[in-house]
Motif scaffolding. Structure first.
Motif, PDB file in Angstrom:
ATOM      1  N   UNK A 291       4.703  23.802  61.937  1.00 24.91           N
ATOM      2  CA  UNK A 291       3.315  24.212  62.090  1.00 24.91           C
ATOM      3  C   UNK A 291       3.072  25.649  61.675  1.00 24.91           C
ATOM      4  N   UNK A 292       4.071  26.497  61.825  1.00 30.49           N
ATOM      5  CA  UNK A 292       3.960  27.899  61.436  1.00 30.49           C
ATOM      6  C   UNK A 292       4.532  28.175  60.050  1.00 30.49           C
ATOM      7  N   UNK A 293       4.911  27.122  59.335  1.00 33.30           N
ATOM      8  CA  UNK A 293       5.407  27.301  57.976  1.00 33.30           C
ATOM      9  C   UNK A 293       6.779  27.937  57.889  1.00 33.30           C
ATOM     10  N   UNK A 294       7.589  27.784  58.926  1.00 33.62           N
ATOM     11  CA  UNK A 294       8.941  28.344  58.914  1.00 33.62           C
ATOM     12  C   UNK A 294       9.879  27.331  58.265  1.00 33.62           C
ATOM     13  N   UNK A 295      10.550  27.687  57.194  1.00 39.92           N
ATOM     14  CA  UNK A 295      11.378  26.718  56.461  1.00 39.92           C
ATOM     15  C   UNK A 295      12.593  26.283  57.265  1.00 39.92           C
ATOM     16  N   UNK A 296      13.111  25.121  56.901  1.00 43.77           N
ATOM     17  CA  UNK A 296      14.258  24.560  57.604  1.00 43.77           C
ATOM     18  C   UNK A 296      15.498  25.449  57.474  1.00 43.77           C
ATOM     19  N   UNK A 297      15.578  26.210  56.377  1.00 41.54           N
ATOM     20  CA  UNK A 297      16.745  27.067  56.160  1.00 41.54           C
ATOM     21  C   UNK A 297      16.514  28.503  56.624  1.00 41.54           C
ATOM     22  N   UNK A 298      15.584  28.699  57.549  1.00 39.40           N
ATOM     23  CA  UNK A 298      15.354  30.051  58.080  1.00 39.40           C
ATOM     24  C   UNK A 298      16.689  30.605  58.589  1.00 39.40           C
ATOM     25  N   UNK A 299      16.972  31.881  58.336  1.00 36.13           N
ATOM     26  CA  UNK A 299      18.321  32.402  58.571  1.00 36.13           C
ATOM     27  C   UNK A 299      18.786  32.484  60.025  1.00 36.13           C
ATOM     28  N   UNK A 300      17.883  32.313  60.993  1.00 32.73           N
ATOM     29  CA  UNK A 300      18.353  32.334  62.389  1.00 32.73           C
ATOM     30  C   UNK A 300      17.478  31.380  63.199  1.00 32.73           C
TER      31      UNK A 300
ATOM     32  N   UNK B  30      21.778  29.630  70.861  1.00 34.23           N
ATOM     33  CA  UNK B  30      22.492  28.919  71.912  1.00 34.23           C
ATOM     34  C   UNK B  30      24.000  29.005  71.722  1.00 34.23           C
ATOM     35  N   UNK B  31      24.422  29.076  70.473  1.00 29.98           N
ATOM     36  CA  UNK B  31      25.863  29.139  70.186  1.00 29.98           C
ATOM     37  C   UNK B  31      26.387  30.565  70.067  1.00 29.98           C
ATOM     38  N   UNK B  32      25.553  31.539  70.406  1.00 35.87           N
ATOM     39  CA  UNK B  32      25.997  32.931  70.478  1.00 35.87           C
ATOM     40  C   UNK B  32      26.214  33.600  69.142  1.00 35.87           C
ATOM     41  N   UNK B  33      25.563  33.104  68.084  1.00 34.71           N
ATOM     42  CA  UNK B  33      25.716  33.708  66.766  1.00 34.71           C
ATOM     43  C   UNK B  33      25.061  35.086  66.730  1.00 34.71           C
ATOM     44  N   UNK B  34      25.710  36.015  66.083  1.00 38.59           N
ATOM     45  CA  UNK B  34      25.165  37.370  65.953  1.00 38.59           C
ATOM     46  C   UNK B  34      24.002  37.373  64.959  1.00 38.59           C
ATOM     47  N   UNK B  35      23.240  38.469  64.971  1.00 35.60           N
ATOM     48  CA  UNK B  35      22.154  38.623  64.008  1.00 35.60           C
ATOM     49  C   UNK B  35      20.849  38.009  64.449  1.00 35.60           C
ATOM     50  N   UNK B  36      20.602  37.994  65.752  1.00 32.73           N
ATOM     51  CA  UNK B  36      19.381  37.412  66.296  1.00 32.73           C
ATOM     52  C   UNK B  36      18.148  37.898  65.544  1.00 32.73           C
TER      53      UNK B  36
ATOM     54  N   UNK C 291      26.269  19.512  73.581  1.00 32.88           N
ATOM     55  CA  UNK C 291      25.944  19.580  75.002  1.00 32.88           C
ATOM     56  C   UNK C 291      26.170  21.016  75.460  1.00 32.88           C
ATOM     57  N   UNK C 292      25.164  21.579  76.101  1.00 37.58           N
ATOM     58  CA  UNK C 292      25.218  22.985  76.508  1.00 37.58           C
ATOM     59  C   UNK C 292      25.236  23.101  78.029  1.00 37.58           C
ATOM     60  N   UNK C 293      25.737  24.222  78.551  1.00 36.90           N
ATOM     61  CA  UNK C 293      25.629  24.469  79.990  1.00 36.90           C
ATOM     62  C   UNK C 293      24.167  24.581  80.410  1.00 36.90           C
ATOM     63  N   UNK C 294      23.883  24.229  81.630  1.00 38.81           N
ATOM     64  CA  UNK C 294      22.508  24.238  82.132  1.00 38.81           C
ATOM     65  C   UNK C 294      21.878  25.623  82.036  1.00 38.81           C
ATOM     66  N   UNK C 295      22.669  26.666  82.223  1.00 39.97           N
ATOM     67  CA  UNK C 295      22.118  28.027  82.276  1.00 39.97           C
ATOM     68  C   UNK C 295      22.144  28.758  80.931  1.00 39.97           C
ATOM     69  N   UNK C 296      22.467  28.051  79.846  1.00 42.13           N
ATOM     70  CA  UNK C 296      22.669  28.725  78.566  1.00 42.13           C
ATOM     71  C   UNK C 296      21.412  29.422  78.060  1.00 42.13           C
ATOM     72  N   UNK C 297      20.268  28.767  78.118  1.00 40.04           N
ATOM     73  CA  UNK C 297      19.045  29.381  77.600  1.00 40.04           C
ATOM     74  C   UNK C 297      18.621  30.556  78.469  1.00 40.04           C
ATOM     75  N   UNK C 298      18.729  30.406  79.753  1.00 43.57           N
ATOM     76  CA  UNK C 298      18.365  31.499  80.664  1.00 43.57           C
ATOM     77  C   UNK C 298      19.187  32.755  80.347  1.00 43.57           C
ATOM     78  N   UNK C 299      20.489  32.590  80.142  1.00 46.77           N
ATOM     79  CA  UNK C 299      21.353  33.728  79.832  1.00 46.77           C
ATOM     80  C   UNK C 299      21.023  34.324  78.468  1.00 46.77           C
ATOM     81  N   UNK C 300      20.793  33.466  77.477  1.00 47.17           N
ATOM     82  CA  UNK C 300      20.497  33.969  76.140  1.00 47.17           C
ATOM     83  C   UNK C 300      19.156  34.717  76.110  1.00 47.17           C
TER      84      UNK C 300
END
Length: 262
Positions: free
Chosen positions: A47-56, A62-68, A90-99
């Motif tokens: 809806x916002x025109x963000x391409x599928x290959x957006x760099x982040x 969620x997987x802790x990749x650098x370069x947010x 499958x992620x831990x329940x608290x993963x999004x809260x921590x990130x």
């Protein structure tokens, strides 16, 4: 930062549309908004025109990749892009809260940005606990609610949407009790409303009678072709038709939600 999930187990109930217009309303009033695309279909990002290959993407976070990196769509409005890979792990329940705690601190330190609200566009799935070898395997919706301060449930006045509401709210209450007792119910509301139809009046009354008073949002958003126009242009109703009836409805709805959760 107050975190709000827009959630319903049924698809087609305007979760993404609600996120877009609610975020636009809040941003235009000077709030710093973070929008999170938290479902594999990536409807919010599209809806916002963000391409599928957006760099982040949210998958990277969620997987802790650098370069947010966030997509700055407009003044005060930032988007964490979606990924069709998000439901492959499958992620831990608290993963999004921590990130999100890390994201908040980083944007304050590096960009001097303090977010007022984060709005999560959730996936269409239920909240029933799933276990493997006796261990909870959290669903994306559960992860979103665990990270949230409140949630809202958009509805359409159709039989299957209304019939499924009671079970969904029961599961949400059970999740709240077990995992996030401070979670607030921002409310249930109707969208794409054909106001003068017998069907809408029937289902509006049915839902109002079946949920606690504090859980029901009296404001509804009327059906408006200009919402579709806004979607086609990748904008919110407040840019395309700020004086339209749907813009007025969304403004009123947002005020009612904020009064409940703040």
């Amino acid at each position: 930062m107050k975190v709000i999930s827009v959630i319903n187990k049924k698809g087609g109930c305007t979760k993404t549309t609600t996120c877009i217009h609610m975020a636009a309303y809040l941003a235009k009033r000077g709030n710093k908004i973070l929008l999170i695309d938290f479902e594999a279909q990536r409807n919010l990002s599209i809806g916002y025109g963000i391409p599928e290959d957006y760099p982040y993407t949210v998958f990277d976070m969620l997987n802790g990749k650098a370069g947010l990196r966030l997509k700055n769509k407009k003044r005060n409005l930032y988007i964490l892009a979606g990924s069709d890979m998000i439901d492959t792990e499958v992620y831990p329940l608290d993963i999004l809260k921590k990130r999100l705690e890390v994201l908040e601190k980083m944007f304050k330190k590096e960009h001097d940005i303090t977010f007022d609200y984060a709005i999560i566009d959730c996936s269409p799935s239920d909240l029933k606990n799933k276990f493997a070898k006796g261990k909870l395997q959290p669903k994306l919706n559960q992860i979103a609610l665990y990270a949230s301060d409140a949630f809202i449930v958009p509805l359409v006045h159709e039989k299957y949407a209304v019939d499924g509401l009671a079970n969904f709210m029961y599961d949400a209450a059970a999740f709240k009790k077990e995992f996030n007792p401070s979670l607030k119910v921002g409310g249930v509301f109707f969208n794409i409303v054909e106001e003068n139809t017998r069907r809408f009046k029937k289902y509006y009354q049915e839902v109002q009678d079946s949920v606690p008073d504090d859980y029901f949002l009296k404001t509804f958003v009327r059906k408006d072709v200009q919402i579709a126009d806004a979607t086609d242009e990748g904008e919110s109703i407040f840019e395309v038709a700020p004086k339209s009836r749907s813009a007025k409805d969304y403004s009123k709805l947002c005020r009612e939600i904020l009064n409940k959760i703040n």
